[in-house]
Write an enzyme that holds these catalytic residues in place. Structure first.
Site, PDB file in Angstrom:
ATOM      1  N   LYS A  86      -4.021  -0.769  -5.700  1.00 43.19           N
ATOM      2  CA  LYS A  86      -3.239  -1.765  -4.953  1.00 43.19           C
ATOM      3  C   LYS A  86      -1.833  -1.960  -5.513  1.00 43.19           C
ATOM      4  CE  LYS A  86      -6.830  -2.871  -2.345  1.00 43.19           C
ATOM      5  NZ  LYS A  86      -6.932  -2.370  -0.969  1.00 43.19           N
ATOM      6  N   LYS A 128       3.211  -0.431  -2.313  1.00 46.42           N
ATOM      7  CA  LYS A 128       2.507   0.809  -2.684  1.00 46.42           C
ATOM      8  C   LYS A 128       3.373   2.024  -2.348  1.00 46.42           C
ATOM      9  CE  LYS A 128      -1.711  -1.481  -1.293  1.00 46.42           C
ATOM     10  NZ  LYS A 128      -2.499  -1.706  -0.068  1.00 46.42           N
ATOM     11  N   GLU A 138      -4.075   3.404   6.216  1.00 46.38           N
ATOM     12  CA  GLU A 138      -4.032   3.465   7.684  1.00 46.38           C
ATOM     13  C   GLU A 138      -3.049   2.423   8.218  1.00 46.38           C
ATOM     14  OE1 GLU A 138      -7.874   2.958   9.440  1.00 46.38           O
ATOM     15  OE2 GLU A 138      -8.587   4.945   8.854  1.00 46.38           O
TER      16      GLU A 138
END
Lengths: 217, 217
Positions: A14, A74, A165
């Site tokens: 994360k 990220k 995604e």
């Protein structure tokens, strides 16, 4: 480390350490994992954009805003971000290139083997094109096969990874001019090394129990 | 062996030795690879039927006839055949089970973390249910993520494998009564050990060249 230990300790990172970069030797291994990923009838209906520079990752981060803003850091802080793409269409020109490469690589001991490959691949391409009408979904499934290969493979190299995604596909397609190349983004993978601020590293993994996911016959 | 060497030497096995069986310890590792495969928002929208007995593999082989008859011997002679299934629907009861398991496994240090998980997963479930209308395709993609994990993982264990899209889904669903369990077959994987009659073992692998599949930014 045993593969099952790797499978149970890898996790979706994360938070990345923005100062640690994947080295050239390991990047080469990651590329091999992607390029040699299996695909139905060796169709390889994919392309992988690897964003290493700050500029390239900033372009991708234009697609991680709004509901996807949790993924922005990220993309910006990972060492590399791979945009796994499918082809816009599964066209004959692509299938011809695959066949020519198979021939060049020595897959066909004789003309019968070449003809059998054309026939076998043609059956499945025709099935998806003309009966199931799902060539795009079929191609995206193959991309997910490459995704699974990359995630487990990266873990064996002690490289942290995050499948993403949550991004706006159209924004990435435009930012990287993928449309002009007859490509469509499917899924992103951030790759690099976890930051010590990654709280997910400390949490136990969770999966449904064996009895819920397996039946033995 | 390095993971990239494994990736370039694994291959779709075409003929299995019917006398060699996967041992209990390695079967356990294969199960761990499947069970711990990543999935979007930890949705785990899958079930894995593992056919070990002759009888079970014969049932599956009723779906490898006609245009799929080239896969019959793989199903019959492999040590194990895994039927990777998706759930028929991505229903709330399943999502509740996932949440309860995450809670039991200690994923939520406090109520805020639990609420954030519900909200985050809910966003993506809602996106696929109500905007993209593609929950079945979404689930099938996750199954392919597990497929990629299994194929590379098996190769690291020196277990041969064959991904098999070529089978009649409805026949398998009926033969294994998957419909009654709200499951649908997606893809098969034969697992075991190659026979010395497997001509594919001797052929070079073929992949499109680096320049065709990668873009560096």
């Amino acid at each position: 480390m045993d593969i099952d230990t790797i499978a149970t300790t890898r996790y979706a990172t994360k938070a990345y350490d923005p100062h640690r970069r994947i080295g050239a030797a390991q990047l080469k291994q990651l590329k091999t994992l992607l390029r040699y990923a299996p695909s139905s009838v060796n169709s390889q209906p994919w392309h992988f954009v690897i964003a290493a520079s700050d500029e390239a990752r900033k372009k991708i981060a234009t697609a991680t805003t709004g509901p996807y803003s949790g993924n922005e850091a990220k993309v910006l802080n990972a060492s590399h971000v791979v945009v796994l793409c499918r082809r816009a269409e599964l066209d004959d020109a692509h299938l011809q290139r695959v066949l020519a490469q198979e021939e060049a690589d020595g897959r066909f001991p004789g003309p019968e083997a070449r003809a059998a490959q054309i026939k076998g691949r043609g059956f499945y391409v025709d099935l998806h094109r003309n009966t199931l009408h799902d060539t795009q979904e079929w191609m995206e499934k193959q991309v997910y096969l490459a995704l699974g290969t990359l995630l487990l493979g990266a873990a064996t190299l002690a490289i942290d990874a995050t499948p993403i995604e949550g991004f706006d596909r159209e924004t990435v397609d435009k930012a990287l001019a993928l449309n002009e190349r007859e490509l469509r983004s499917v899924v992103l993978v951030a790759l690099g090394y976890r930051s010590d601020k990654d709280l997910n590293a400390e949490l136990p993994k969770s999966r449904l129990l064996e009895d819920e996911v397996f039946t033995f016959l």
